[in-house]
Scaffold this active site. Structure first.
Site, short mmCIF file in Angstrom:
data_model
loop_
_atom_site.label_atom_id
_atom_site.label_comp_id
_atom_site.label_asym_id
_atom_site.label_seq_id
_atom_site.Cartn_x
_atom_site.Cartn_y
_atom_site.Cartn_z
N LYS A 53 -0.99 -11.30 -2.02
CA LYS A 53 -1.62 -11.49 -0.70
C LYS A 53 -2.09 -12.94 -0.54
CE LYS A 53 -3.01 -6.66 -0.29
NZ LYS A 53 -4.03 -5.63 -0.44
N GLN A 97 -10.16 -4.93 -2.00
CA GLN A 97 -9.02 -4.27 -2.63
C GLN A 97 -9.45 -2.94 -3.27
OE1 GLN A 97 -5.74 -5.43 -2.59
NE2 GLN A 97 -5.23 -3.49 -3.54
N ASP A 120 -7.63 -4.51 7.10
CA ASP A 120 -6.95 -3.32 6.55
C ASP A 120 -6.96 -2.17 7.56
OD1 ASP A 120 -5.76 -3.80 4.11
OD2 ASP A 120 -7.56 -3.41 2.93
#
Ligand code: NAD
Length: 287
Positions: A53, A97, A120
Site C-alpha cells: 500500500k 490494518q 477502507d
C-alpha cells in the site's frame, strides 16, 4: 471462450489515471493527498499488505505516512493515535490494518476513525450510506470485485447475482453495490441450503468465503460471470506455499463466460481502490 478478467492490468490502468489526477490535485492545493497507515504487531501478511500500500501510494505521487505500534500496545494507545490522525489537517485518509491483536477491540478502533478519512469504508456511517445509496467511502475489495464484473459486462442490470459470504468487509458491501447496479441479489452463507443448486441459478457468482477451491463445477451455470474474492494460502505437493481462490479455477473456468484469476484478479484491485478512495477523501475535504 472464457474471458480472463485481469485485475492486475485494470489496476495498472487505474493507477495511471489516478497519477494524473494526483498531479492536478497537488497543483491546485499545493500538496499531494496523504494517506496514514497504522500497523499494529508483527503479522507477516499485514506487513506485506502495508508495504504494498505504501509503495503504490508513493508511485502515483501521493504521500503516505506509516505508523507502527508494538503488538503489546493497548487499545487506549491506538485510539490516541487514531484521534491524532483524525485531527491532523495534513492527513486525508486513514486506515488501521486488520487483524489487530486480541487485547484490542477492532470495532472500537474502526468506529473511532473520522468517517471523512475512512478510506477502507468500514465505519458504520459509511456502511449506512452505502446501504441507503448515499455517497460515502465504499470498501475497496467490493469496489474491485464489481469493477471486474463490469469489465465482463458493462451493464449488469437484471442479472441474478449470488454472493457467497456475508461479512461486513466483503460479502455485504458487494451485495449492496450489485443492488445499485440493478442486479437481483441473493446473499448466501454457511447456513444456506442447497448452495450448489442456488449458485447454479446465478448469472454472476461472487465467492467471498475463505475456503480454498470451494466452488466447483456443480456451482456454475454455463455462461456465468465468476468473481473470486478468496485469497487462501495452501501448500503444494512440492512443499511450497501458493495462493488459491475460493473457486476451483480449473473446474469452473470452462463453464464460465468470464472469470477472475487468483492471484491477479480482485487482489490488485483492492489497493487501486484504496488509492482512489484516498484521492476522493482528499478532494471532498479540500473541495
Ligand atoms: P469472513 O470469514 O469474514 O466471511 C466468510 C463468509 O463466508 C461468511 O459470511 C460465511 O457465512 C461464509 N461461509 C463460510 N463457510 C461457508 C460455507 N461452507 N458455505 C457457504 N458460505 C460459507 O471472510 P471475509 O473477510 O469476507 O473474506 C472472504 C475471503 O476473501 C477470504 O479468502 C479473504 O482472504 C478474501 N479477501 C480478499 C481480499 C482481497 O483483497 N482480494 C480482501 C478481503 C478478503
Amino acid at each position: 471462450m472464457t474471458a480472463l478478467l485481469d485485475g492486475k492490468a485494470l489496476a495498472a490502468t487505474m493507477r495511471a489515471e489516478l497519477a494524473g489526477k494526483v498531479t492536478a490535485f497537488a497543483a491546485r492545493h499545493g500538496r499531494a493527498p496523504a494517506l496514514a497507515v497504522v500497523l499494529v504487531g508483527d503479522d507477516p501478511a499485514s506487513h506485506v499488505y502495508v508495504a504494498s500500500k505504501v509503495k503504490q501510494t508513493a508511485e502515483i505521487g501521493m504521500r503516505s505516512v506509516e505508523h507502527r505500534l508494538d503488538a503489546s500496545c493497548t487499545e487506549a494507545e491506538l485510539l490516541a493515535l487514531v484521534d491524532a490522525l483524525n485531527a491532523d489537517p495534513a492527513i486525508d485518509g486513514l486506515l488501521v490494518q486488520l487483524p489487530l491483536p486480541p487485547q484490542i477491540n477492532a470495532a472500537s478502533v474502526l468506529n473511532r476513525i473520522d468517517p471523512a478519512k475512512d478510506v477502507d469504508g468500514f465505519h458504520p456511517v459509511n456502511a449506512g450510506k452505502l446501504a441507503i445509496g448515499e455517497a460515502g467511502l465504499v470498501p475497496c475489495t467490493p469496489l474491485g470485485a464489481v469493477a471486474l464484473a463490469k469489465l465482463a459486462r458493462a451493464d449488469l442490470a437484471g442479472l441474478h447475482a449470488v454472493v457467497i459470504g456475508r461479512s461486513n468487509i466483503v460479502g455485504k458491501p458487494v451485495a449492496q453495490l450489485l443492488l445499485q447496479e440493478n442486479c437481483t441479489v441473493t446473499i448466501a452463507h454457511s447456513r444456506t441450503m442447497d448452495l450448489p443448486g442456488l449458485c447454479r441459478s446465478a448469472d454472476l457468482l461472487v465467492a467471498a468465503i475463505g475456503r480454498p477451491n470451494f466452488v466447483t463445477a456443480e456451482f456454475v451455470k454455463r455462461g456465468a460471470i465468476i468473481i473470486d474474492v478468496g485469497i487462501n494460502r495452501v501448500m503444494s505437493a512440492d512443499g511450497k506455499a501458493r495462493l488459491v481462490g475460493d473457486v476451483d479455477f480449473a473446474a469452473a473456468a470452462p463453464l464460465a463466460s468470464a472469470i477472475t484469476p487468483v492471484p491477479g484478479g480482485v487482489g490488485p484491485m483492492t489497493i487501486a481502490f484504496l488509492l482512489s478512495n484516498t484521492l476522493r477523501a482528499a478532494s471532498l475535504r479540500l473541495g
